[in-house]
Design a protein around this motif. Structure first.
Motif, PDB file in Angstrom:
ATOM      1  N   ASP A  63       0.825  -1.207   0.000  1.00  0.00           N
ATOM      2  CA  ASP A  63       0.000   0.000   0.000  1.00  0.00           C
ATOM      3  C   ASP A  63       0.862   1.261   0.000  1.00  0.00           C
ATOM      4  OD1 ASP A  63      -2.512   1.072  -0.241  1.00  0.00           O
ATOM      5  OD2 ASP A  63      -2.939   1.128   1.903  1.00  0.00           O
ATOM      6  N   THR A  64       1.941   1.193  -0.772  1.00  0.00           N
ATOM      7  CA  THR A  64       2.891   2.290  -0.849  1.00  0.00           C
ATOM      8  C   THR A  64       2.246   3.578  -1.319  1.00  0.00           C
ATOM      9  OG1 THR A  64       4.734   0.782  -1.254  1.00  0.00           O
ATOM     10  CG2 THR A  64       5.018   3.050  -1.983  1.00  0.00           C
ATOM     11  N   ASP A  65       1.373   3.469  -2.301  1.00  0.00           N
ATOM     12  CA  ASP A  65       0.756   4.653  -2.886  1.00  0.00           C
ATOM     13  C   ASP A  65       0.000   5.455  -1.838  1.00  0.00           C
ATOM     14  OD1 ASP A  65      -0.111   5.964  -5.634  1.00  0.00           O
ATOM     15  OD2 ASP A  65      -1.942   5.773  -4.437  1.00  0.00           O
ATOM     16  N   ARG A  66      -0.835   4.796  -1.070  1.00  0.00           N
ATOM     17  CA  ARG A  66      -1.636   5.481  -0.059  1.00  0.00           C
ATOM     18  C   ARG A  66      -0.749   6.119   1.017  1.00  0.00           C
ATOM     19  NH1 ARG A  66      -6.987   4.510   1.198  1.00  0.00           N
ATOM     20  NH2 ARG A  66      -6.876   2.550   0.005  1.00  0.00           N
ATOM     21  N   SER A  67       0.247   5.382   1.469  1.00  0.00           N
ATOM     22  CA  SER A  67       1.124   5.893   2.531  1.00  0.00           C
ATOM     23  C   SER A  67       1.920   7.106   2.067  1.00  0.00           C
ATOM     24  CB  SER A  67       2.075   4.793   2.995  1.00  0.00           C
ATOM     25  OG  SER A  67       1.368   3.689   3.506  1.00  0.00           O
ATOM     26  N   ALA A  68       2.452   7.037   0.841  1.00  0.00           N
ATOM     27  CA  ALA A  68       3.245   8.146   0.325  1.00  0.00           C
ATOM     28  C   ALA A  68       2.396   9.386   0.119  1.00  0.00           C
ATOM     29  CB  ALA A  68       3.919   7.733  -0.980  1.00  0.00           C
ATOM     30  N   TRP A  69       1.218   9.212  -0.422  1.00  0.00           N
ATOM     31  CA  TRP A  69       0.330  10.353  -0.651  1.00  0.00           C
ATOM     32  C   TRP A  69      -0.099  10.985   0.668  1.00  0.00           C
ATOM     33  CZ3 TRP A  69      -0.882  14.478  -2.628  1.00  0.00           C
ATOM     34  CH2 TRP A  69      -2.152  14.969  -2.880  1.00  0.00           C
ATOM     35  N   ALA A  70      -0.301  10.174   1.706  1.00  0.00           N
ATOM     36  CA  ALA A  70      -0.660  10.706   3.015  1.00  0.00           C
ATOM     37  C   ALA A  70       0.461  11.569   3.585  1.00  0.00           C
ATOM     38  CB  ALA A  70      -0.993   9.566   3.974  1.00  0.00           C
ATOM     39  N   CYS A  71       1.713  11.156   3.375  1.00  0.00           N
ATOM     40  CA  CYS A  71       2.844  11.976   3.838  1.00  0.00           C
ATOM     41  C   CYS A  71       2.802  13.355   3.197  1.00  0.00           C
ATOM     42  CB  CYS A  71       4.162  11.290   3.511  1.00  0.00           C
ATOM     43  SG  CYS A  71       4.535   9.820   4.490  1.00  0.00           S
ATOM     44  N   ILE A  72       2.576  13.396   1.899  1.00  0.00           N
ATOM     45  CA  ILE A  72       2.527  14.680   1.190  1.00  0.00           C
ATOM     46  C   ILE A  72       1.356  15.521   1.684  1.00  0.00           C
ATOM     47  CG2 ILE A  72       2.153  15.743  -1.076  1.00  0.00           C
ATOM     48  CD1 ILE A  72       3.649  13.347  -2.296  1.00  0.00           C
ATOM     49  N   GLN A  73       0.197  14.925   1.776  1.00  0.00           N
ATOM     50  CA  GLN A  73      -1.000  15.669   2.166  1.00  0.00           C
ATOM     51  C   GLN A  73      -0.856  16.321   3.532  1.00  0.00           C
ATOM     52  OE1 GLN A  73      -3.839  12.361   1.408  1.00  0.00           O
ATOM     53  NE2 GLN A  73      -5.004  13.874   0.235  1.00  0.00           N
ATOM     54  N   ASN A  74      -0.139  15.693   4.436  1.00  0.00           N
ATOM     55  CA  ASN A  74      -0.011  16.203   5.796  1.00  0.00           C
ATOM     56  C   ASN A  74       1.196  17.113   5.996  1.00  0.00           C
ATOM     57  OD1 ASN A  74      -2.314  14.804   6.720  1.00  0.00           O
ATOM     58  ND2 ASN A  74      -1.119  12.921   6.960  1.00  0.00           N
ATOM     59  N   SER A  75       1.892  17.444   4.910  1.00  0.00           N
ATOM     60  CA  SER A  75       3.124  18.229   5.026  1.00  0.00           C
ATOM     61  C   SER A  75       2.873  19.720   4.836  1.00  0.00           C
ATOM     62  CB  SER A  75       4.153  17.751   3.989  1.00  0.00           C
ATOM     63  OG  SER A  75       4.626  16.464   4.322  1.00  0.00           O
ATOM     64  N   HIS A  76       3.697  20.506   5.512  1.00  0.00           N
ATOM     65  CA  HIS A  76       3.719  21.948   5.304  1.00  0.00           C
ATOM     66  C   HIS A  76       4.669  22.324   4.171  1.00  0.00           C
ATOM     67  CE1 HIS A  76       2.646  21.269   9.578  1.00  0.00           C
ATOM     68  NE2 HIS A  76       1.798  22.256   9.377  1.00  0.00           N
ATOM     69  N   GLU A  77       5.656  21.466   3.952  1.00  0.00           N
ATOM     70  CA  GLU A  77       6.662  21.707   2.923  1.00  0.00           C
ATOM     71  C   GLU A  77       6.986  20.390   2.224  1.00  0.00           C
ATOM     72  OE1 GLU A  77      11.436  22.819   2.582  1.00  0.00           O
ATOM     73  OE2 GLU A  77      10.415  22.932   4.519  1.00  0.00           O
ATOM     74  N   VAL A  78       7.190  20.472   0.920  1.00  0.00           N
ATOM     75  CA  VAL A  78       7.659  19.340   0.138  1.00  0.00           C
ATOM     76  C   VAL A  78       8.960  19.738  -0.550  1.00  0.00           C
ATOM     77  CG1 VAL A  78       7.225  17.909  -1.902  1.00  0.00           C
ATOM     78  CG2 VAL A  78       5.417  18.244  -0.210  1.00  0.00           C
ATOM     79  N   CYS A  79       9.958  18.871  -0.474  1.00  0.00           N
ATOM     80  CA  CYS A  79      11.249  19.115  -1.119  1.00  0.00           C
ATOM     81  C   CYS A  79      11.495  18.026  -2.157  1.00  0.00           C
ATOM     82  CB  CYS A  79      12.397  19.085  -0.104  1.00  0.00           C
ATOM     83  SG  CYS A  79      12.263  20.289   1.215  1.00  0.00           S
ATOM     84  N   ILE A  80      11.967  18.427  -3.318  1.00  0.00           N
ATOM     85  CA  ILE A  80      12.301  17.490  -4.388  1.00  0.00           C
ATOM     86  C   ILE A  80      13.784  17.596  -4.664  1.00  0.00           C
ATOM     87  CG2 ILE A  80      11.908  16.857  -6.799  1.00  0.00           C
ATOM     88  CD1 ILE A  80       9.144  18.177  -6.571  1.00  0.00           C
TER      89      ILE A  80
END
Length: 357
Positions: A229-246
């Motif tokens: 269930d990698t997709d769901r877990s990864a998307w949840a991390c992004i959704q709950n973040s104040h900042e995303v770094c690439i």
């Protein structure tokens, strides 16, 4: 405060690992360790060589979709055989590359430097973007937060990040912790996912008429249906973040699902900040206008991969920060052995050009 890093192949390249497509492909094509007598696989290797060299993994993945009209990729059975052979041999190659790092000798020091880069990543920015991001976080009272969690979504198949995270001593980083570490596309030992993002990137959709066939090449579908269930877990991390770094990613079309999601995340709340670390090629420091143009081109490349309407790009541009040629994640590992496979020379491919579309 929560921050999510998306980390790509640029991280492993920073370590000195030979993980580019152009490192592996000549070996897959010519090295005796990867030789085969299977006529379909030989034809597949010849087909890959017909396009010349790909400078990015995203280009290779795009070529897979484009060549599904050409034998042997025009049939499900031979596509499966050839593609799985490529992945099997590449996994073998990556294991050998990763084993070159002497973790017993340098692992602890690398781990602490890695953690410092993650937890203090803003110090690797130029003053202008750093100040802008700090002001945005201060307006939310986030700079004084005592519990800062940093998630890592790695798109690499190596397990270097996992091995470093296991060694991190958090006692020197009060208030900061590593959250989830998720291999979005699996590792060289488990769940390796490679391919395109959607059927629009496939030249021959006739051989992908049901989910079983589509799982051969569509990365998001495998992620959504697989057990971890990698997709769901990864998307949840992004959704709950104040900042995303690439970091270390090419913003290629074969990962379009993730760029669309980050665009959705960014547009949903005006306080969210996106930071993209990028390599600016052939930029003369004498001309700051060229660097600014390049930063805008990276922003435009990101926007063009999302579903954000073009007439709103300017409204979001101040929250998409592009840092060029940062020295973050230069961890200086020690190597125990030379490369397990010596790649023959294949010329000097030109770097990818970032453009608006």
């Amino acid at each position: 405060m929560q921050v999510t890093f998306l980390i790509g192949n640029g991280f492993d390249l920073n370590l000195g690992l030979n993980t580019k497509y152009e490192h592996f492909y000549p070996l897959y094509q010519h090295a005796p360790e990867f030789s085969t007598s299977d006529p379909d696989i030989l034809k597949f290797k010849e087909l890959l060589g017909s396009d010349g060299n790909y400078s990015r993994w995203a280009d290779f993945e795009a070529a897979l979709g484009a060549h599904t009209e050409d034998p042997p990729l025009d049939r499900e059975d031979t596509l499966r055989k050839c593609f799985q052979d490529f992945k099997r041999q590449f996994a073998r190659y990556l294991k050998a590359e990763e084993q070159r790092i002497d973790f017993d000798r340098c692992g602890d020091e690398m781990a602490q430097e890695f953690a410092s880069c993650i937890f203090s990543h803003l110090k690797y920015l130029q003053p202008h973007p750093r100040n802008a991001m700090q002001e945005a976080f201060a307006s939310q009272n986030l700079l004084s937060a005592r519990n800062n969690t940093y998630h890592i979504l790695t798109f690499n198949y190596t397990t270097v990040i996992d091995r470093l995270a296991e060694r991190v001593d958090l006692s020197g980083f009060l208030g900061s912790s590593l959250g989830q570490i998720i291999h979005v596309h699996g590792t060289h030992t488990d769940g390796m996912i490679m391919g395109v993002d959607n059927l629009e990137q496939v030249a021959n959709p006739r051989i992908f008429t049901n989910p079983r066939q589509q799982r051969l090449l569509l990365k998001p579908l495998v992620n959504q249906q697989s057990g971890p269930d990698t997709d769901r877990s990864a998307w949840a991390c992004i959704q709950n973040s104040h900042e995303v770094c690439i970091f270390g990613m090419s913003l290629g079309a074969t990962d379009a699902t993730w760029w669309k999601r980050i665009g959705q995340w960014l547009a949903a709340r005006p306080v969210r900040q996106l930071l993209i670390f990028s390599r600016g090629h052939n930029l003369d420091p004498l001309f700051p206008e060229d660097a600014l143009d390049y930063q805008n081109s990276v922003q435009d490349r990101f926007f063009s991969q999302t579903e954000i309407p073009p007439d709103t790009w300017e409204d979001l541009r101040d929250r998409v920060h592009v840092e060029l040629n940062s020295d973050i994640f230069h961890l200086d590992p020690s190597f125990t052995i030379p490369p397990a496979f010596i790649s023959p020379p294949i010329g000097n491919p030109s770097p990818p050009v970032l453009a608006a579309k």
